[in-house]
Design a protein around this motif. Structure first.
Motif, PDB file in Angstrom:
ATOM      1  N   ARG A   6     -13.417  -9.104  59.260  1.00 20.56           N
ATOM      2  CA  ARG A   6     -14.812  -8.854  59.589  1.00 20.56           C
ATOM      3  C   ARG A   6     -15.677  -9.550  58.546  1.00 20.56           C
ATOM      4  NH1 ARG A   6     -18.003  -3.036  59.721  1.00 20.56           N
ATOM      5  NH2 ARG A   6     -19.830  -3.744  60.889  1.00 20.56           N
ATOM      6  N   LEU A  49     -19.637 -10.073  57.695  1.00 20.45           N
ATOM      7  CA  LEU A  49     -20.921  -9.480  58.062  1.00 20.45           C
ATOM      8  C   LEU A  49     -22.012  -9.942  57.105  1.00 20.45           C
ATOM      9  CD1 LEU A  49     -22.625  -7.406  59.680  1.00 20.45           C
ATOM     10  CD2 LEU A  49     -21.801  -5.647  58.089  1.00 20.45           C
ATOM     11  N   THR A  74     -14.183 -10.708  63.759  1.00 23.60           N
ATOM     12  CA  THR A  74     -15.604 -10.588  64.053  1.00 23.60           C
ATOM     13  C   THR A  74     -16.436 -11.267  62.971  1.00 23.60           C
ATOM     14  OG1 THR A  74     -15.280  -8.466  65.187  1.00 23.60           O
ATOM     15  CG2 THR A  74     -17.507  -8.989  64.459  1.00 23.60           C
ATOM     16  N   GLU A  81     -20.425 -11.503  62.208  1.00 20.61           N
ATOM     17  CA  GLU A  81     -21.588 -10.746  62.680  1.00 20.61           C
ATOM     18  C   GLU A  81     -22.745 -10.901  61.700  1.00 20.61           C
ATOM     19  OE1 GLU A  81     -22.694  -6.082  63.819  1.00 20.61           O
ATOM     20  OE2 GLU A  81     -20.740  -6.602  62.980  1.00 20.61           O
ATOM     21  N   THR A 117     -26.850  -9.262  61.216  1.00 20.65           N
ATOM     22  CA  THR A 117     -27.818  -8.274  61.670  1.00 20.65           C
ATOM     23  C   THR A 117     -29.163  -8.564  61.017  1.00 20.65           C
ATOM     24  OG1 THR A 117     -27.498  -6.646  59.905  1.00 20.65           O
ATOM     25  CG2 THR A 117     -25.914  -6.622  61.727  1.00 20.65           C
ATOM     26  N   GLU A 132     -14.944 -12.257  68.135  1.00 21.89           N
ATOM     27  CA  GLU A 132     -16.347 -11.934  68.358  1.00 21.89           C
ATOM     28  C   GLU A 132     -17.198 -12.727  67.365  1.00 21.89           C
ATOM     29  OE1 GLU A 132     -16.145  -7.243  69.653  1.00 21.89           O
ATOM     30  OE2 GLU A 132     -15.958  -7.744  67.521  1.00 21.89           O
ATOM     31  N   VAL A 185     -21.115 -12.563  66.873  1.00 20.98           N
ATOM     32  CA  VAL A 185     -22.184 -11.765  67.469  1.00 20.98           C
ATOM     33  C   VAL A 185     -23.327 -11.575  66.484  1.00 20.98           C
ATOM     34  CG1 VAL A 185     -20.652 -10.558  69.061  1.00 20.98           C
ATOM     35  CG2 VAL A 185     -20.982  -9.644  66.761  1.00 20.98           C
ATOM     36  N   GLN A 186     -24.458 -11.121  67.030  1.00 16.05           N
ATOM     37  CA  GLN A 186     -25.603 -10.754  66.215  1.00 16.05           C
ATOM     38  C   GLN A 186     -26.337  -9.602  66.889  1.00 16.05           C
ATOM     39  OE1 GLN A 186     -27.482 -14.650  66.277  1.00 16.05           O
ATOM     40  NE2 GLN A 186     -29.094 -13.878  67.631  1.00 16.05           N
ATOM     41  N   SER A 187     -27.007  -8.784  66.067  1.00 16.44           N
ATOM     42  CA  SER A 187     -27.752  -7.641  66.589  1.00 16.44           C
ATOM     43  C   SER A 187     -28.834  -7.277  65.576  1.00 16.44           C
ATOM     44  CB  SER A 187     -26.805  -6.456  66.812  1.00 16.44           C
ATOM     45  OG  SER A 187     -26.229  -6.035  65.572  1.00 16.44           O
ATOM     46  N   THR A 190     -26.072 -12.584  74.322  1.00 18.42           N
ATOM     47  CA  THR A 190     -24.635 -12.468  74.071  1.00 18.42           C
ATOM     48  C   THR A 190     -23.878 -12.697  75.370  1.00 18.42           C
ATOM     49  OG1 THR A 190     -25.001 -10.866  72.290  1.00 18.42           O
ATOM     50  CG2 THR A 190     -22.796 -10.945  73.250  1.00 18.42           C
TER      51      THR A 190
END
Length: 611
Positions: A415, A417, A435, A437, A439, A483, A485-487, A533
């Protein structure tokens, strides 16, 4: 016997001298050996039954470990005879060696034996105890969210053992059973639910074994040199066994990671105590952590860390650190929630910390290794991780080389991040998704306000490389394999550059599924999908979305048993070369050199070269 010892040592040094090529298979953890008396300026011999007034300079007349700690100066050594030392609160500020005598096994314990028990009705027993360690969660712990999952008594640091079994803590007498204990802190009683007659009951009496302080101690100023500690076992301490301090002294009531605070020049920290060496050491059953370690040049090698709580090994604000061939087992044994547990945590602007060829096992309530908050240029290679929440976690950091690792049956194999420039090559992930990621986390309004300022800014969380890795999933695995991804969705239109600049040559293995609701193979952002996404069922779908990525990737719609040598037995090597596998070499020369691979070996995807 001498011939056997010679062969054992030759075998060890032969294996240790081999170039790294994937998780080595060992030897991991402490290795029994014969320790010669060191060539030190002065050697102090200590024993569990030593006499405090004895000089300790002769083997036949040992002193106590407490007395030796008071006397040693830089360049001296303390040699421990075998046996159990019930001691703690030792303080040292000199660069010395601490080791066993020959093949003996010294054990430092932070407990005392409780012998005076009062029988109560309802199968309860209690004893008066003066060495208690009440504690509470740090102020940032969110009781509103976590209080229903983690009762406050679990944060107390007292431990009770019956015939070596660690009892679990309870909140009052009515909850007790034969495997638990309760502490009445107001009146100073420890309660158990098992008859202590003819049993050995041990209760914590010290919160540390040894603190290497940078402050004056025993009439001496610190020499700035870390200790060399070999072959010792530390167990049953109420807070931590070892602590290598920096500029500050921290207690269990303090936030132990706030050194430095905010973005800092590495020339200004990690210099108070340097070049500590921990080797062939065992640390078990510490109510919080096995040890806090600060100081550049730290080495922890061939050691075992087991049955800890918030963290096992905690490295803070240090540079040029090496952790290799250690075993980490069962962190977060109290099952604390909201406390971000990790078997190994590399924290707060550490630079060039290498985590190489370690074994991380049995971590269902804990991350494996976690690089967090402002770290730079991490090297994470050749490790084996199984059964963790997140096997390898890189957060709020910049620059990491992650290669040759194997992560199995973990929530995340890797992961990454809110970080930048994580370069990931030739790892194997089995039932463990990967992942990347980002944010909208920034310093303003964040619980840990300055943490986010030490990492890449919001628009700099990119530059990742993901090449030539092998990802496989069994029939029971129901998550995507990759994955990016972004959020939250408010980032749509704000962060439009891709997180990963290179994704290619990776192998995706899982049996084809036609069932409704089958998980996607890849989840990708930013894209034109809902909340920017896209969920992609196949590698072809991914290529249509992002034609520049995975030009040489391979999707194999078969059970891993059909492709890997023996995943049910822990053999995750390819059975044979992939017929449609990429023929190019994805590894940069510097990474290939780091792994010790030939050009031919580097052509195999994943952590295990075909030979």
């Amino acid at each position: 016997m001498q011939t056997f010892r010679l062969l054992r040592f030759l075998a060890f040094f032969f294996v240790a001298g081999l170039a790294y090529a994937q998780p080595s298979g060992g030897p991991y953890g402490p290795i029994d050996q014969r320790y010669e008396i060191p060539k030190a300026a002065k050697v102090y011999f200590v024993a569990p039954d030593g006499h405090s007034d004895a000089p300790g300079t002769e083997l036949a007349h040992p002193t106590t470990i407490e007395s030796a700690m008071e006397r040693v100066v830089t360049g001296d050594a303390i040699v421990l005879r075998g046996g159990i030392y019930r001691t703690g609160g030792l303080v040292l500020n000199q660069g010395i060696t601490i080791q066993p005598y020959e093949e003996e096994h010294p054990v430092l314990k932070g407990t005392q034996i409780a012998t005076e028990w009062e029988a109560l009705p309802n199968s309860l027993w209690r004893t008066k105890w003066s060495h208690l360690f009440p504690a509470e969660p740090l102020p940032w712990w969110n009781r509103k969210h976590e209080g229903i999952k983690t009762p406050l008594h679990r944060f107390n640091n007292d431990m009770v053992f019956v015939d070596g079994e660690l009892l679990s803590s309870k909140g009052w007498e009515g909850e007790l059973d034969p495997h638990s204990f309760y502490v009445d802190y107001k009146n100073g009683y420890v309660y158990i639910g098992t008859d202590p007659t003819h049993r050995q009951v041990e209760i914590t009496a010290w919160d540390s074994a040894l603190v290497r302080s940078s402050a004056p101690a025993h009439g001496k100023v610190s020499d700035g040199k870390g200790p060399v500690i070999r072959g010792i076992t530390f167990t049953q301490y109420a807070f931590r066994a070892l602590d290598i301090e920096g500029k500050k002294h921290f207690t269990s009531a303090d936030e132990p990671t706030n050194e430095p605070v905010g973005i800092s020049d590495p020339a200004t920290y990690g210099k108070e105590v340097t070049n500590t060496l921990i080797e062939n050491v065992t640390i078990t059953y510490c109510s919080r952590v096995a040890g806090y370690f600060r100081g550049d040049g730290l080495i922890i090698r061939n050691s075992l860390v087991s049955d800890t709580s918030t963290e096992g090994i905690y490295v803070i604000g240090s540079s040029d650190v090496l952790l290799e061939r250690n075993i980490f087992r069962r962190n977060n044994i109290k099952q604390l929630t909201g406390y971000f547990p990790s078997a190994v945590k590399i924290f707060n602007q550490t630079h060039r910390v290498t985590f190489r060829d370690n074994l991380i096992l049995d971590q269902p309530y804990s991350t494996g290794v976690w690089y967090d908050v402002g770290n730079r240029d991490a090297v994470i290679v050749d490790n084996y991780v199984e059964g963790a929440l997140d096997g390898i976690f890189v957060e709020i950091s910049r620059g990491a080389t992650i290669a040759g690792n194997v992560v199995v049956n973990s929530n995340h194999g890797l992961r990454v991040l809110n970080s930048a420039d994580a370069h990931v090559y030739n790892n194997t992930f089995f039932n463990a998704r990967v992942t990347f990621e980002r944010t909208d986390r920034v310093a303003k309004g964040d619980t840990f306000d300055w943490h986010a300022t030490t990492g890449p800014a919001l628009d700099q969380r990119e530059g990742h490389i993901f090449l030539h890795n092998l990802m496989a999933a069994s029939d029971s695995y129901h998550d995507p394999l990759l994955e990016i991804v972004q959020s939250p969705s408010s980032l749509c239109g704000k962060l439009v550059r891709p997180e990963a600049t290179e994704v290619d040559g990776n192998v995706y293995i899982r049996a084809a599924s036609t069932a409704a609701g089958a998980p996607p193979l890849i989840v990708y952002a930013p894209s034109a999908g809902e909340n920017c996404t896209s969920k992609l069922a196949s590698l072809d779908d991914f290529r249509k979305l992002e034609p520049a990525l995975e030009k040489n990737g391979v999707e194999i719609d078969r059970s891993p048993r059909s492709v890997l040598r023996g995943p049910d037995l822990g053999h995750f090597e390819l059975e044979r070369a992939l017929p449609n596998g990429p023929a190019i070499n994805f590894l940069p020369p510097e990474v290939r050199s780091l792994l010790g691979w030939s050009e031919a070996e580097a052509r195999t995807p994943g952590a295990y070269p075909l030979r």
